[in-house]
Design a protein around this motif. Structure first.
Motif: not given
Length: 366
Positions: A78-82, A87-93, A99-102, A124-133
């Motif tokens: 659960l991230l902000r809508p994207i 996606y390359r996993i980064n510090e912001k993600m 923090k479970e911000s979303y 390298p680490a990634y995520i793909v097409d999360p539920v918040v797309v």
């Protein structure tokens, strides 16, 4: 070069793991976790070390060295809508997930675990097409009441994966095709995919569309509002009723369509009425989403666990095959879809996206 990719897909009481190489799964395993152990953790991020040990044990048992991996991919949380993509996993993600911000969900651990193991081994680490797309335009967001917007929430990972699979088999790319994808599981989501973008979603989690084994779908608003007031329901109770205690669960106290079908075969007319009612509402929702693509629909694709049911598939076809040819891809392809998202990056067919302050697609209404 033979690229090995570790796929991590955490669920509430399980962790699905797989190693893929050269488009083939080498090993896949679902590790179940006892509820009493999971319940000891105050938050989902607190489970990180426990789940990490499980993953390392899995690799050791399979004689796979982490430094033999090319990349690691985790289920997106659960991230902000994207917009969709890899996606390359980064510090912001990681910061938003920890923090479970979303929102709080076990899938949040996918990126957290992939990132930590990858960083320790310079991978390298990634995520793909999360539920918040979210690839809606302005018109798709309008709810009918100022201050409330429709959300894009559904089985995005599997929807996009089966859309790609069907279109490629038919000689088209995902970016060329126009399809309606119907994910049929405990929850049902129906997406309109227009040349590489999921431009509309019937979102059962928020109480839209057909009822499902566990969800209410759309309800008569006045009657439901009266029930909320009469029963003094909290917002959490409302959410659990809409997504968890509705649909076939409410009518038949059963969510397994296979059992319901056996009851129908044994002469249970009550079960037949409500299963047929669900099929009717699914079909009606498919018809309601067709105008979004202006009738230019290559295929209607049925997927998810319930699409193994010949009874259900045949009935939906009777209602909707006049709209477009129907293809069936039973089950779900989440693990393969996660791998394929990374493979497209490895093969340089797709550039990885960056999770930044605002990834929502620019509005497309003119």
């Amino acid at each position: 070069m033979n690229e090995k990719v570790l796929v991590i897909n955490p669920g509430s009481t399980s962790t699905k793991l797989a190693i893929y190489e050269k488009d083939e799964v080498i090993v896949e395993k679902t590790i179940e976790h006892e509820s009493k152990i999971i319940d000891q953790f105050k938050t989902i991020p607190d489970q990180k070390d426990f789940r990490k040990k499980t993953i390392i044990s899995f690799l050791n048992d399979e004689n796979i060295q982490v430094n033999d991996l090319t990349a690691i991919v985790g289920r997106g949380g659960l991230l902000r809508p994207i917009v969709g993509g890899t996606y390359r996993i980064n510090e912001k993600m990681i910061n938003d997930l920890e923090k479970e911000s979303y929102g709080s969900h076990a899938s949040n651990l996918g990126a957290i675990l992939a990132n930590e193991i990858a960083q320790e081994n310079s991978l390298p680490a990634y995520i793909v097409d999360p539920v918040v797309v979210d690839e809606f335009n302005q018109l798709a967001r309008i709810s009918g009441l100022a201050g409330i917007e429709k959300r894009s929430v559904g089985h995005t990972l599997n929807q996009k994966a089966v859309a790609r699979e069907v279109l490629e088999k038919k000689g088209k790319s995902y970016k060329e095709g126009k399809v309606i994808v119907v994910h049929l599981g405990g929850g049902i989501s129906i997406g309109a995919h227009d040349q590489g973008e999921m431009v509309e979603m019937v979102n059962g989690l928020d109480g839209e569309g057909p009822y499902s084994p566990e969800r209410t779908g759309s309800l008569p608003l006045i009657d439901f509002a009266e029930k909320i007031i009469d029963d003094s329901m909290t917002i959490d109770q409302v959410k659990k009723m809409i997504a968890g205690k509705g649909g076939l669960k409410s009518y038949l106290n059963e969510t397994d369509v296979r059992i319901i079908q056996k009851n129908i075969e044994a002469g249970d007319s009550h079960a037949k009425l409500y299963l047929d009612g669900m099929i009717y509402q699914i079909s009606r929702s498919i018809g309601s989403i067709a105008p979004v693509l202006k009738g230019e629909i290559d295929y209607i694709i049925l997927t998810g666990g319930i699409s193994y049911s010949d009874y259900l598939v045949s009935a939906i076809k009777e209602y909707t095959d006049w709209i477009a040819e129907i293809e069936v891809v039973p089950g779900e392809k989440e693990m393969e879809a996660l791998y394929q998202g990374v493979k497209r990056v490895i093969d340089k067919k797709e550039m990885p996206k960056e999770y930044i302050e605002d990834n929502v697609q620019e509005e497309k209404y003119e």
